[in-house]
Design a protein around this motif. Structure first.
Motif, short mmCIF file in Angstrom:
data_model
loop_
_atom_site.label_atom_id
_atom_site.label_comp_id
_atom_site.label_asym_id
_atom_site.label_seq_id
_atom_site.Cartn_x
_atom_site.Cartn_y
_atom_site.Cartn_z
N ALA A 70 0.85 -1.20 0.00
CA ALA A 70 0.00 0.00 0.00
C ALA A 70 0.88 1.25 0.00
O ALA A 70 0.63 2.21 -0.75
N ASN A 85 -6.46 -5.81 6.55
CA ASN A 85 -7.47 -4.76 6.71
C ASN A 85 -7.26 -4.01 8.04
O ASN A 85 -7.24 -2.78 8.08
N LEU A 105 -4.10 -1.91 7.86
CA LEU A 105 -4.28 -0.75 6.99
C LEU A 105 -5.14 0.32 7.67
O LEU A 105 -4.91 1.51 7.47
N ARG A 106 -6.11 -0.11 8.47
CA ARG A 106 -6.93 0.86 9.21
C ARG A 106 -6.05 1.65 10.19
O ARG A 106 -6.28 2.84 10.42
N THR A 138 -3.72 4.12 7.94
CA THR A 138 -4.33 5.10 7.04
C THR A 138 -4.07 6.52 7.54
O THR A 138 -4.04 6.76 8.75
N PHE A 144 -6.82 4.86 3.42
CA PHE A 144 -7.34 3.51 3.21
C PHE A 144 -8.86 3.60 3.10
O PHE A 144 -9.54 4.03 4.03
#
Lengths: 328, 328
Positions: free
Chosen positions: B154, B192, B195-196, B199, B205
């Motif tokens: 990412a 997930n 990434l949260r 962000t 994200f």
């Protein structure tokens, strides 16, 4: 044939389009249909469902319900009642365009698995360049899989391809990231080795294929885990939609083009219909002890007719019995 | 700028089309190009490579070579020499349309990783309905991934989208089988959650997306593991090809249609070019200590020009330095 239980309450345009599809399947194809849903809502659609039986129930599982919870709590929902109708011998098959997860859960919990099946899988027909669609599974029932399950998916997919497309000896391929047996994840490598051992019994294992082969028609059945399968299938769907949008925009950008487009359009319709998931009769949950068709949420009456026809075909071909024999 | 090392021997139509592309990039764009390959073969193409330097070498890694073995044994191959030229400061970047695995292995073993990068990943631009392509990674470098690697993908993808498309604050999405954070494999669920947490630092994200979102343009970067990424990308490629074939067949089935098609064709060309991977400048290996462009095996001279232009852009934008800063 026992009637096919049709979940009248499931789908983006339920109950109207679903009931209309049921009525048409009965009128045009003579199929016995059992409408499952709130009798009041079904009557309010105004569709002439005089010849169809209705199984009245009070609850609806909607698209936002958590599947497992909904099936446990909404015992009088159309989905649960449809699955029970098959279990109890009141219906020969069930068809729903509603919540996919809840359809799977209802079928699994009420009908149960065919003896010996580790995990049911969703098979989806992928149309493409071949003479018939490719049976693609698992399209999303099992996000994580064991290698042995993929072998069962191959066996069940082969039974499906034989029943549905009349392929005597289905060619089964394994989805990977290269044609070599040594490529891919541990799951793929182990499944490849197991499939090499099992080839010849119920199917011919033709090795690994790549994503670019999904529409090429070179295999009758392609197996993968439910995560990869779901991603690949939705990637194709989204790709088709994006291309259609870009092409239609370009082909009608001015008057001269639009005139040429009007000449072209009748020739394009068969291609669009060929690629449309609605015409293939929907996906099917293989491995449960009954025929269970999972239709697209956006199903039109025509899609419902096709799904009911497919359900009837699979009942008459005794798909469930054939899977039971192969797995045992 | 130091010259861009171009693997003259890699690609379905190498060396002729590759050398022609290099000559054109030099003549039309003024890019400095270092042709890496057998001097005799390069001369025999007849292309006017007078203004280009040549790094003569004796060996070629072909499409059937095992990547790791080939890079170890064929020390005087064009691929290995191209990567060494970057490492040794003789070239600013490398471009190859040859064996993808061997290109990755050469770059990784000769250039090394950027400090802090766990695994390099292949980023591929996916054209679609958005204003610019979506940066999609990993497109196949790592069949199995750890959740932390997806966070680095990412970060690297965001740097790429910023450099390449001028997106100030890239929207990053995670590929899954439902939009809910709770769906997918354990890898997806853990990625997930990570990434949260991350962000807002280098990217926004925007949550999980499905396969149908790859061409929708709703995200600047979409991350996934290399197995799923490779399957999805090749599924799109194969889907586009199948549809093109079906549509072209239908649109030229008789004289009347062909006449309409001739009117239509100039309007279709930009759509086909928009969707053509050749126009997007190829894929790139992110995370190695140098710019490495992985072109399609079927690269035409135009595709080579685009790849060289992209390489030059990424050198000037100091993509490698920017990734180093974000990862550190």
């Amino acid at each position: 044939m026992l009637p096919i239980a049709l979940d009248a309450m499931g789908g983006d345009r339920a109950p109207a389009d679903i009931v209309t599809g049921g009525v048409r399947a009965h009128a045009e194809l003579g199929l016995p249909v059992l409408l499952v849903g709130a009798a009041g809502s079904i009557a309010a659609t105004g569709a002439n469902s005089a010849g169809l039986d209705v199984l009245d129930c009070a609850e609806v599982i909607d698209m936002h319900d958590d599947p497992a919870t909904a099936v446990r709590r909404k015992k009088d929902s159309s989905l649960v009642r449809a699955a029970e109708a098959v279990r109890d011998g009141r219906a020969s098959a069930m068809v729903s365009a509603g919540n996919t997860g809840a359809t799977m859960a209802s079928a699994l919990l009420r009908m149960g698995r065919i003896r010996g099946v580790a995990r049911p899988a969703i098979v989806t027909p992928i149309p493409g360049l071949g003479a018939h669609p490719t049976a693609f599974l698992d399209a999303g029932a099992n996000a994580e899989c064991q290698p042995e399950w993929l072998v069962q998916f191959a066996q069940m997919g082969a039974v499906f391809a034989r029943s549905r497309y009349g392929v005597d000896r289905p060619r089964v391929a394994l989805l990977s990231i290269g044609e070599e047996d040594t490529k891919g994840t541990p799951l793929v490598k182990e499944a490849n080795a197991l499939l090499r051992l099992r080839t010849g019994d119920d199917f011919d294992f033709v090795g690994n294929v790549e994503g670019r082969d999904l529409m090429a028609g070179g295999a009758d059945v392609i197996v993968t885990d439910g995560f990869t399968g779901n991603v690949a299938l939705k990637t194709l769907e989204g790709g088709l939609r994006a291309i259609q949008k870009l092409l239609l925009g370009a082909m009608t950008a001015n008057d001269e083009l639009t005139a040429a487009f009007d000449v072209m359009w009748p020739a394009l319709v068969p291609v669009i219909e060929h690629l449309d998931p609605e015409t293939t009769g929907g996906a099917m949950l293989l491995g449960v002890d009954g025929v269970c068709i999972i239709s697209h949420g956006s199903s039109s009456p025509t899609a419902v007719v096709n799904a009911l026809r497919t359900a009837a075909d699979m009942v008459e071909a005794d798909l469930v019995g054939a899977i039971g024999k192969v797995i045992a």
